[in-house]
Design a protein around this motif. Structure first.
Motif, mmCIF file in Angstrom:
data_model
loop_
_atom_site.group_PDB
_atom_site.id
_atom_site.type_symbol
_atom_site.label_atom_id
_atom_site.label_comp_id
_atom_site.label_asym_id
_atom_site.label_seq_id
_atom_site.Cartn_x
_atom_site.Cartn_y
_atom_site.Cartn_z
ATOM 1 N N PRO A 317 0.607 -1.152 -0.031
ATOM 2 C CA PRO A 317 0.055 -0.064 0.103
ATOM 3 C C PRO A 317 0.905 1.308 -0.010
ATOM 4 C CG PRO A 317 -0.005 -0.810 2.077
ATOM 5 C CD PRO A 317 0.545 -2.063 1.293
ATOM 6 N N ALA A 318 1.998 1.097 0.218
ATOM 7 C CA ALA A 318 3.074 2.473 0.240
ATOM 8 C C ALA A 318 3.486 2.800 -1.019
ATOM 9 C CB ALA A 318 4.308 1.847 0.973
ATOM 10 N N LEU A 319 3.106 2.246 -2.301
ATOM 11 C CA LEU A 319 3.307 2.366 -3.565
ATOM 12 C C LEU A 319 2.085 3.325 -3.928
ATOM 13 C CD1 LEU A 319 4.614 -0.881 -5.439
ATOM 14 C CD2 LEU A 319 5.834 1.314 -5.192
ATOM 15 N N LYS A 320 2.647 4.388 -4.787
ATOM 16 C CA LYS A 320 1.506 5.566 -5.030
ATOM 17 C C LYS A 320 1.415 5.623 -6.565
ATOM 18 C CE LYS A 320 1.246 6.893 -0.777
ATOM 19 N NZ LYS A 320 0.023 6.417 0.116
ATOM 20 N N PRO A 321 0.315 5.708 -7.010
ATOM 21 C CA PRO A 321 0.118 5.941 -8.602
ATOM 22 C C PRO A 321 0.874 7.005 -9.232
ATOM 23 C CG PRO A 321 -2.054 5.998 -7.459
ATOM 24 C CD PRO A 321 -0.959 6.070 -6.466
ATOM 25 N N TRP A 322 1.328 6.686 -10.430
ATOM 26 C CA TRP A 322 2.306 7.772 -11.309
ATOM 27 C C TRP A 322 1.417 9.146 -11.446
ATOM 28 C CZ3 TRP A 322 7.460 7.142 -12.904
ATOM 29 C CH2 TRP A 322 7.957 5.804 -12.763
ATOM 30 N N GLY A 323 2.142 10.070 -11.291
ATOM 31 C CA GLY A 323 1.378 11.453 -11.603
ATOM 32 C C GLY A 323 1.482 11.766 -12.997
ATOM 33 N N TYR A 324 0.764 12.706 -13.547
ATOM 34 C CA TYR A 324 0.783 13.171 -14.791
ATOM 35 C C TYR A 324 1.646 14.334 -15.068
ATOM 36 C CZ TYR A 324 -0.840 14.832 -19.507
ATOM 37 O OH TYR A 324 -0.969 15.562 -20.687
ATOM 38 N N ASP A 325 2.761 14.104 -15.787
ATOM 39 C CA ASP A 325 3.751 15.352 -15.899
ATOM 40 C C ASP A 325 4.291 15.157 -17.448
ATOM 41 O OD1 ASP A 325 5.883 17.116 -15.886
ATOM 42 O OD2 ASP A 325 6.158 16.748 -13.608
ATOM 43 N N ILE A 326 3.448 15.720 -18.334
ATOM 44 C CA ILE A 326 3.961 15.789 -19.683
ATOM 45 C C ILE A 326 5.135 16.419 -20.001
ATOM 46 C CG2 ILE A 326 2.812 17.859 -20.444
ATOM 47 C CD1 ILE A 326 2.670 14.640 -22.393
ATOM 48 N N ASN A 327 5.632 17.423 -19.153
ATOM 49 C CA ASN A 327 6.852 18.105 -19.548
ATOM 50 C C ASN A 327 8.036 17.553 -19.070
ATOM 51 O OD1 ASN A 327 5.589 20.443 -20.684
ATOM 52 N ND2 ASN A 327 5.002 21.186 -18.487
ATOM 53 N N LYS A 328 7.746 16.679 -17.964
ATOM 54 C CA LYS A 328 9.115 15.808 -17.533
ATOM 55 C C LYS A 328 9.064 14.791 -18.452
ATOM 56 C CE LYS A 328 10.775 13.711 -13.564
ATOM 57 N NZ LYS A 328 10.487 13.007 -12.014
ATOM 58 N N ALA A 329 8.277 14.133 -18.830
ATOM 59 C CA ALA A 329 8.158 13.052 -19.773
ATOM 60 C C ALA A 329 9.043 13.567 -20.848
ATOM 61 C CB ALA A 329 6.918 12.322 -20.134
ATOM 62 N N LYS A 330 8.638 14.706 -21.595
ATOM 63 C CA LYS A 330 9.298 15.108 -22.700
ATOM 64 C C LYS A 330 10.579 15.289 -22.455
ATOM 65 C CE LYS A 330 5.664 17.457 -24.749
ATOM 66 N NZ LYS A 330 5.114 18.925 -25.446
ATOM 67 N N SER A 331 11.041 15.627 -21.169
ATOM 68 C CA SER A 331 12.537 16.022 -20.813
ATOM 69 C C SER A 331 13.180 14.684 -20.809
ATOM 70 C CB SER A 331 12.674 16.855 -19.497
ATOM 71 O OG SER A 331 13.873 16.736 -18.914
ATOM 72 N N LEU A 332 12.648 13.716 -20.191
ATOM 73 C CA LEU A 332 13.360 12.331 -20.072
ATOM 74 C C LEU A 332 13.583 11.802 -21.619
ATOM 75 C CD1 LEU A 332 11.391 10.672 -17.253
ATOM 76 C CD2 LEU A 332 13.776 11.270 -17.274
ATOM 77 N N ILE A 333 12.605 11.903 -22.508
ATOM 78 C CA ILE A 333 12.834 11.522 -23.968
ATOM 79 C C ILE A 333 14.059 12.327 -24.522
ATOM 80 C CG2 ILE A 333 11.802 11.171 -25.976
ATOM 81 C CD1 ILE A 333 10.785 9.445 -24.266
ATOM 82 N N LYS A 334 14.118 13.616 -24.193
ATOM 83 C CA LYS A 334 15.208 14.524 -24.665
ATOM 84 C C LYS A 334 16.507 13.925 -24.233
ATOM 85 C CE LYS A 334 12.512 18.483 -25.886
ATOM 86 N NZ LYS A 334 12.573 20.044 -25.460
ATOM 87 N N GLN A 335 16.419 13.362 -22.768
ATOM 88 C CA GLN A 335 18.044 13.143 -22.225
ATOM 89 C C GLN A 335 18.264 11.658 -22.782
ATOM 90 O OE1 GLN A 335 17.912 12.854 -17.938
ATOM 91 N NE2 GLN A 335 16.092 14.664 -18.029
ATOM 92 N N ALA A 336 17.370 10.815 -23.124
ATOM 93 C CA ALA A 336 17.817 9.515 -23.680
ATOM 94 C C ALA A 336 18.207 9.841 -25.085
ATOM 95 C CB ALA A 336 16.224 8.801 -23.772
ATOM 96 N N LYS A 337 17.658 10.811 -25.643
ATOM 97 C CA LYS A 337 17.953 10.643 -27.360
ATOM 98 C C LYS A 337 19.367 11.287 -27.085
ATOM 99 C CE LYS A 337 16.699 12.892 -31.574
ATOM 100 N NZ LYS A 337 15.679 13.937 -32.174
ATOM 101 N N ALA A 338 19.592 12.370 -26.154
ATOM 102 C CA ALA A 338 21.151 12.938 -26.100
ATOM 103 C C ALA A 338 22.165 11.843 -25.625
ATOM 104 C CB ALA A 338 21.297 14.112 -24.995
#
Length: 506
Positions: A317-338
């Motif tokens: 029960p300590a695990l929490k649902p993922w939040g919605y953060d489209i900007n952070k998601a885009k940033s992570l994809i840019k990091q991966a691409k780099a």
């Protein structure tokens, strides 16, 4: 005048015939159940893993040694009257006397031994074996006519729970080929099956238990949820399964229930870009789970943080649902691409419209969100057979980047029935090969009490936070429509079985 009189007489006859037909239907103890997809296999050793097979056969045609209470998952006697653990590896099971199989064979320890052996036969590729005994061999020893010892390779403190999942088939059933005419000890006899149209079962007059009210049940299938709902509404069927949330508008006939199914998008992590944890994290952050609730999915679903219900022993029960953060998601994809990750590589999301209501609409929305963050995701809907083959080992070599639309129900109440199959390296539905995860799952599976729960919780936390092998979505709610002739209320086990003995007539 003669013509008018004849017409009136004919109308009166038609009215009488119609009234007689309605009256006959009202008195009939035959029912019709409309399913969301075809019953394309009737092999009892798929009852736990293939919901529609279980819905038709489980406890209707083929029974188990024990049963689980839908209220609290407590183990109840059934074909077994009692059981006790005689050593860390062995359970002694005492069997019910006076039971016969539909073909006249005696139910006894020899029959149970044969049924368990059949489950393990390599020629059958029994799916239930994958979930029940993924890593532990099992043997039987007949003690006397109505007593059997069941021994596992590793300590199995929950074997009585496992016995509730094993269907006991007639000893005359083929040991090497899937059956098309299942024979058990249940209150109904398998009568006929046309994989393209219908399946029929009839009440077994020689049943050892209480005589059920339903005399005959005919199962048919229609893929459109609205059609299933309307068939019950107009009297063409008595029960309609998986009614869409938007169609469940009649409080007198439509019932929602938490159906034990957890919904996820499984990530196949072997190929780029899905082998990068930044990309797997971004997939989760780009999903606005809350926005779908009450629109595409039922308002009554629960957000999922792991691949099992909160009621399952080992859920954290300590695990929490993922939040919605489209900007952070885009940033992570840019990091991966780099970092050199090929984020523009095509990713196919394979989905099945038979898994739950509004499947296609949900998957299309997910794809749009993932495309928005810079991933090249395409949706491909496939049929049940194709999706089932894709999910399980042996996997094709050099698998491309793939996402799989998937549901899983753990109605047995313990994490072992999820963790060993989906996350252990030996699991038939696992994409992982992580020694740390394997060790935790093995230790938990051999433990009992609080220690068992704690280790599974630790494993769930590690998997979801450090590995991120899936996009967890919802614990699903299903809706069922029940016609006015019947009294039936669904529960958490309804998605995997409908015991016809539970159905009463008004």
């Amino acid at each position: 005048m003669k013509t008018q009189k004849a017409a009136l007489t004919g109308l009166a006859v038609l009215t009488m015939l119609f009234s007689s037909a309605v009256a006959a239907q009202g008195k009939s103890k035959d029912i019709k159940i409309v399913l969301p997809s075809a019953v394309d296999v009737v092999e009892p050793c798929h009852m736990m893993t293939t919901a529609l097979v279980g819905m038709v056969l489980r406890q209707n045609i083929v029974e188990s040694l024990t049963k689980l209470s839908p209220k609290d998952n407590s183990v109840q006697p059934h074909l077994a009257t009692s059981w006790q653990q005689v050593d860390p590896l062995t359970w002694r099971v005492n069997l019910r006397k006076g039971v016969k199989f539909h073909d006249g064979s005696a139910f006894n320890a020899e029959a149970v031994s044969t049924a368990v052996t059949r489950l393990l036969m390599p020629q059958l590729v029994c799916r239930d074996k994958i979930r029940l005994f993924a890593k532990s061999a099992i043997t039987t020893k007949v003690v006397d006519e109505y007593t059997i010892d069941i021994t596992t390779e590793q300590p199995t403190p929950l074997l009585p729970v496992t016995l509730a999942q094993i269907g006991i088939t007639s000893p005359k059933t083929s040991m090497t080929a899937p059956t098309r005419q299942p024979v058990g000890t249940g209150p109904y006899v398998f009568t006929s099956w046309d994989p393209t149209q219908s399946l029929v079962v009839k009440r077994f007059d020689g049943y050892w238990g209480t005589k059920p009210e339903v005399e005959q049940a005919t199962y048919i299938w229609r893929s459109e949820p609205a059609l299933r709902a309307s068939m019950v509404a107009v009297g063409e069927a008595d029960i309609g399964l998986q009614i869409a949330p938007q169609d469940a508008v009649n409080a007198k006939s439509d019932f929602g229930y938490l159906n034990a199914d957890s919904l996820r998008i499984r990530i196949i992590p072997q190929a780029a870009p899905l082998n990068d944890i930044h990309v797997r994290t971004a997939l989760n952050l780009a999903v606005n789970r809350q926005a779908f609730i009450g629109t595409i999915v039922s308002k009554d679903v629960q957000l999922a943080t792991q691949y099992m219900l909160p009621s399952v022993n080992g859920h954290n029960p300590a695990l929490k649902p993922w939040g919605y953060d489209i900007n952070k998601a885009k940033s992570l994809i840019k990091q991966a691409k780099a970092a050199g990750v090929k984020v523009d590589q095509e990713i196919i999301l394979y989905g099945g419209d038979f898994l739950h209501a509004n499947s296609t609409e949900l998957l299309e929305s997910l794809v749009q969100g993932w495309q928005q963050i810079g991933l090249n995701v395409k949706l491909k809907m496939i049929d049940k057979i194709q999706l089932s083959a894709m999910r399980r080992k042996p996997y094709a070599e050099n698998r491309p980047p793939v996402l799989i639309h998937e549901t899983h129900d753990n109605t047995a109440g313990d994490a072992v029935y999820t963790m060993m199959v989906y996350y252990h390296s030996s699991g038939q539905l696992s994409d992982l090969s992580n020694p740390k995860i394997d060790k935790m799952i093995e230790e938990a599976s051999a433990a009992s009490g609080p220690k068992r729960r704690e280790i599974y919780q630790e494993a769930n936390t590690y998997i979801q936070q450090q590995i991120v092998p899936d996009v967890m979505l919802y614990h699903l709610v299903s809706y069922i429509r029940v016609g006015p002739r019947l009294v039936y209320k669904p529960n958490s086990t309804t998605e995997g079985k409908i015991e016809l003995s539970d159905i009463k007539f008004n």
